[in-house]
Design an enzyme around this catalytic site. Structure first.
Site, PDB file in Angstrom:
ATOM      1  N   VAL A 155      13.754   9.567  15.573  1.00 56.47           N
ATOM      2  CA  VAL A 155      13.342  10.838  15.854  1.00 56.47           C
ATOM      3  C   VAL A 155      12.542  10.916  17.242  1.00 56.47           C
ATOM      4  O   VAL A 155      12.681  11.887  17.915  1.00 56.47           O
ATOM      5  CB  VAL A 155      12.339  11.344  14.534  1.00 56.47           C
ATOM      6  N   ALA A 180      13.865  16.581  13.687  1.00 57.73           N
ATOM      7  CA  ALA A 180      13.756  15.556  12.578  1.00 57.73           C
ATOM      8  C   ALA A 180      14.824  14.493  12.754  1.00 57.73           C
ATOM      9  O   ALA A 180      14.587  13.304  11.713  1.00 57.73           O
ATOM     10  CB  ALA A 180      13.779  16.442  11.062  1.00 57.73           C
ATOM     11  N   ALA A 224       1.570  10.697   5.565  1.00 56.64           N
ATOM     12  CA  ALA A 224       1.466  11.324   4.068  1.00 56.64           C
ATOM     13  C   ALA A 224       1.590   9.941   3.103  1.00 56.64           C
ATOM     14  O   ALA A 224       0.841  10.105   2.110  1.00 56.64           O
ATOM     15  CB  ALA A 224       2.356  12.062   4.090  1.00 56.64           C
ATOM     16  N   HIS A 251       8.401   6.142  14.759  1.00 59.40           N
ATOM     17  CA  HIS A 251       8.804   6.348  13.280  1.00 59.40           C
ATOM     18  C   HIS A 251       9.781   5.352  13.096  1.00 59.40           C
ATOM     19  O   HIS A 251      10.840   5.444  13.046  1.00 59.40           O
ATOM     20  CB  HIS A 251       9.328   7.931  13.079  1.00 59.40           C
TER      21      HIS A 251
END
Length: 318
Positions: free
Chosen positions: A126, A122, A154, A179
């Site tokens: 990442v 995490a 999400a 990310h």
């Protein structure tokens, strides 16, 4: 019939992200045994005590304790949340040099314990930290994955659901790539149920709840979410803690769930030897396989660009 298997997770790093994950795991009864490992042993002990005091209020029978790297020997998953945090105004890639050295002191003792499970990373940035874990561990890349763009995806579904007034669980859309700042949304693959979201732009013109400009705004909001949260409260941890729990459940439950994790590409999308956030089928083996989407030419260009960014950032680190 009583369960005889023991689902064991070792968590390395008991900072805000690690403990948000542990708290989420406890609330969802995700595993049977959780060992907390930290360079500050006393902190890990305190966190284990605090969680144990909540056991009576949960439906969980988890065994939670502070431990050492040798406790990873029989773990199913080792989750790495250790590392220095992202400072305000600092990009995830700025973090890289500072966190690469931390990982050298973690991955080696984990593998030396005899650990033969799955690494879930995490720590930011990442995608690159996951690749560093893969390189240092020598594991099959299927068994080394990062949280990738699971949280970004999400966030995207939440915002699209709000905008369209649809339950986010019925929105099928993904954030892909790094990310970080070069991530993107392949809008050609975004659906509400089986209806392409882009077709909503065409049907009623500007009167529709979502149109091209609106989608662009949502994508920018997703990309900048972490910066805004860090500006407001110095760190992000609840969302990523729950995203990690979701990935853990998919592994321990052998679910074959599709999640956008950071995975090693080996020819998919024309890319090799790079970790990036892509939709993958996740089960007890880790990344069972990358699920290739039919990207448009423009989206392929964006994906190539994000992979180039990740490749360049990794060079010369180890």
């Amino acid at each position: 019939m009583a369960r005889t298997d023991n689902r064991k997770v070792a968590l390395v790093g008991t900072g805000m992200v690690g403990m948000s994950y542990a708290y989420s795991m406890l609330n969802q009864s995700t595993c049977d045994e959780l060992v907390l490992i930290d360079i500050d042993r006393k902190r890990a002990e305190g966190e284990a005590m605090d969680l144990n005091h909540g056991l009576a209020f949960s439906s969980s029978h988890m065994k939670i304790y502070a431990g050492e790297y040798r406790d990873c020997s029989d773990a199913d998953i080792v989750v790495i949340c250790a590392g220095v945090a992202q400072k305000q105004g600092e990009t995830r890639l700025d973090l890289l040099k500072r966190n690469a050295s931390v990982f050298q002191s973690i991955v080696r003792p984990v593998t030396e314990s005899g650990f033969n499970g799955i690494f879930l990373v995490a720590t930011n940035p990442v995608d690159i930290m996951t690749r560093i874990t893969y390189t240092l561990s020598g594991f099959n890349p299927k068994r080394v994955l990062g949280s990738g763009t699971a949280l970004d995806t999400a966030r995207l579904r939440y915002l699209l659901g709000e905008s369209l007034q649809v339950d986010p669980r019925n929105v099928h859309a993904y954030v892909m790539g790094e990310h970080g700042d070069s991530e993107f949304v392949p809008w050609s693959q975004a659906m509400v149920a089986t209806k392409p979201i882009l077709s909503l732009c065409v049907e009623g013109g500007q009167e529709e709840p979502v149109c091209r400009e609106g989608l662009k705004g949502i994508e920018e909001e997703v990309r900048g979410a972490a910066y805004r949260i860090i500006e407001a409260k110095q760190a992000t941890y609840y969302g990523i803690g729950m995203a990690l729990t979701r990935i853990t459940r998919a592994i321990l439950g052998d679910e074959n769930s599709v999640l956008t994790v950071s995975a090693m590409l080996r020819g998919e999308y024309g890319q090799s030897e790079v970790y990036a956030g892509v939709p993958c089928i996740i089960n007890k083996n880790g990344v069972q396989r990358v699920l290739p989407l039919s990207l448009t030419e423009e989206e392929m260009e964006q994906f190539n660009k994000t992979c180039s960014t990740l490749r360049e950032s990794f060079e010369g680190i180890l």
